[in-house]
Design an enzyme around this catalytic site. Structure first.
Site, PDB file in Angstrom:
ATOM      1  N   LYS A 118       2.286  12.456  -3.477  1.00 45.42           N
ATOM      2  CA  LYS A 118       3.377  11.824  -2.724  1.00 45.42           C
ATOM      3  C   LYS A 118       4.253  12.851  -2.044  1.00 45.42           C
ATOM      4  CE  LYS A 118       3.731   7.210  -4.559  1.00 45.42           C
ATOM      5  NZ  LYS A 118       4.585   6.143  -5.057  1.00 45.42           N
ATOM      6  N   LYS A 200     -10.766   4.426  -3.297  1.00 50.65           N
ATOM      7  CA  LYS A 200     -10.130   3.246  -3.882  1.00 50.65           C
ATOM      8  C   LYS A 200      -9.485   2.391  -2.778  1.00 50.65           C
ATOM      9  CE  LYS A 200      -6.216   2.244  -6.727  1.00 50.65           C
ATOM     10  NZ  LYS A 200      -5.004   2.670  -7.355  1.00 50.65           N
ATOM     11  N   LYS A 203      -3.239  -0.116  -0.392  1.00 48.18           N
ATOM     12  CA  LYS A 203      -2.418  -0.795   0.619  1.00 48.18           C
ATOM     13  C   LYS A 203      -1.745   0.202   1.549  1.00 48.18           C
ATOM     14  CE  LYS A 203       0.509  -1.105  -3.284  1.00 48.18           C
ATOM     15  NZ  LYS A 203       0.415  -1.925  -4.460  1.00 48.18           N
TER      16      LYS A 203
END
Ligand code: TRP
Length: 335
Positions: A118, A200, A203
């Site tokens: 992140k 994976k 979203k």
């Protein structure tokens, strides 16, 4: 009268209010949460405190929080069986998180792969909250004497850290926290991206065709499945190297309950076009009632409010007791 009823184990999980629950979240987590409601005493929290570790638009966040709660209810979670609440409504989360911050090492937090990912993605906003996020998550779990935490692969490291923090605190102050275990569901499908089936489903993928969300329109869902990346063999069978087809078979199987052999037989001699349309259709049919119920619930603000208020009240009652115990152990003067 003696109470002979066996006490159920406590289970906690949290979901980020992104406003977009994907097929992956649904099959891997939310749908299983419903199955756990009878076996465990479950707390499911919309973790809005976690959400602000990345920048959010206030109006959008408020909407997404309500929408996420509505989706949990629409997916079948019961406010009678489980405690459903917004994390920010139970102040003890933030309070215990502060305490746990002081028992979590800089080095431990630096090793978290999600923090590394992140901070690479949000290089302009590497804030202290993003860094300390796992201590808040540990507080979520430890406040409720949680024994079981259903989490996906990406949260395992955080759960492991929560266990270490609990053990460290217990080691210093004596038994305070219950050390939680990961809950590995018997049925819990891992769903891959439709565009890059080795990755994976996510979203936050910039490619809109790579994921399907609970609130997507039927036409969009069908289109995304029709475009799903497969292979050139043109035989519906589960095999190594056929990541796209394997993924579609996993989706189809988890919704219909059919085994891979049954699916192979069903589509024997038929092309990928037929198969993709069939997968799209079962997903559309699974999501349609959820979407409808979600829209209905969002229009019933009074009902939603009654659910989250009641949830916060029940959660607060449990959380207060744990925090009081912690404060006493730390040596704070009682109020
Ligand atoms: N960090 C989790 C996620 O991003 C959400 C979460 C917050 C959570 N607190 C939790 C999950 C406690 C399990 C237990 O998916």
């Amino acid at each position: 009268m003696e109470n002979t009823a066996e006490k159920k184990k406590i289970l906690f999980s949290g979901i980020q209010p992104t406003g977009r629950i994907t097929l992956g979240n649904y099959l891997g987590a939310v749908r299983n949460w419903r199955l756990l409601e009878d076996t465990y005493d479950c707390l499911y929290s919309v973790v809005d405190l976690h959400a602000i570790t990345v920048r959010q638009d206030p109006a959008a966040l408020r909407k997404q929080c309500l929408s996420t709660l509505a989706l949990l209810l629409a997916s079948g979670l019961s406010p009678e069986k489980s405690i459903l609440f917004f994390q920010s409504h139970v102040a003890e989360h933030a309070e215990l998180a502060w305490v746990l911050n002081c028992y979590t090492m800089f080095g431990e937090l630096s090793r978290m792969t999600q923090f590394k990912d992140k901070s690479a993605k949000h290089a302009d906003n590497i804030n202290a909250g993003l860094f300390a996020y796992p201590a808040l998550m540990a507080a979520d779990i430890l406040l409720y004497k949680t024994e079981m935490v259903p989490v996906g692969q990406d949260q395992k490291q955080h759960l492991e850290l929560a266990r270490n923090i609990a053990e460290r605190f217990n080691g210093i102050y004596g038994d305070t926290f219950v050390v939680p275990e990961p809950y590995i569901p018997k049925v819990g499908a891992k769903i891959a991206s439709l565009a890059e089936p080795t990755k994976k489903m996510s979203k936050s993928d910039p490619n809109e065709n790579s994921f399907v969300a609970l609130l997507d329109k039927p036409d969009d869902i069908m289109r995304k499945f029709k475009r799903a990346v497969t292979d050139s063999e043109a035989v519906v069978r589960y095999a190594e190297g056929k990541d796209g087809i394997n993924n579609l078979m996993t989706i189809y199987g988890s919704i219909t309950g059919k085994s891979f052999e049954e699916i192979e037989r069903e589509f024997d001699g038929r092309g990928y076009g037929d198969f993709k349309a069939a997968v799209g259709e079962v997903v559309v049919n699974e999501f349609a009632p959820i979407r409808e119920k979600h829209d209905q619930l969002l229009n019933d603000k009074a009902y939603l409010e009654s659910v989250y208020k009641q949830g916060a009240e029940k959660a607060s009652y449990m959380a207060r007791k744990t925090l009081a115990k912690v404060y006493k152990k730390l040596g704070y003067v009682a109020k």
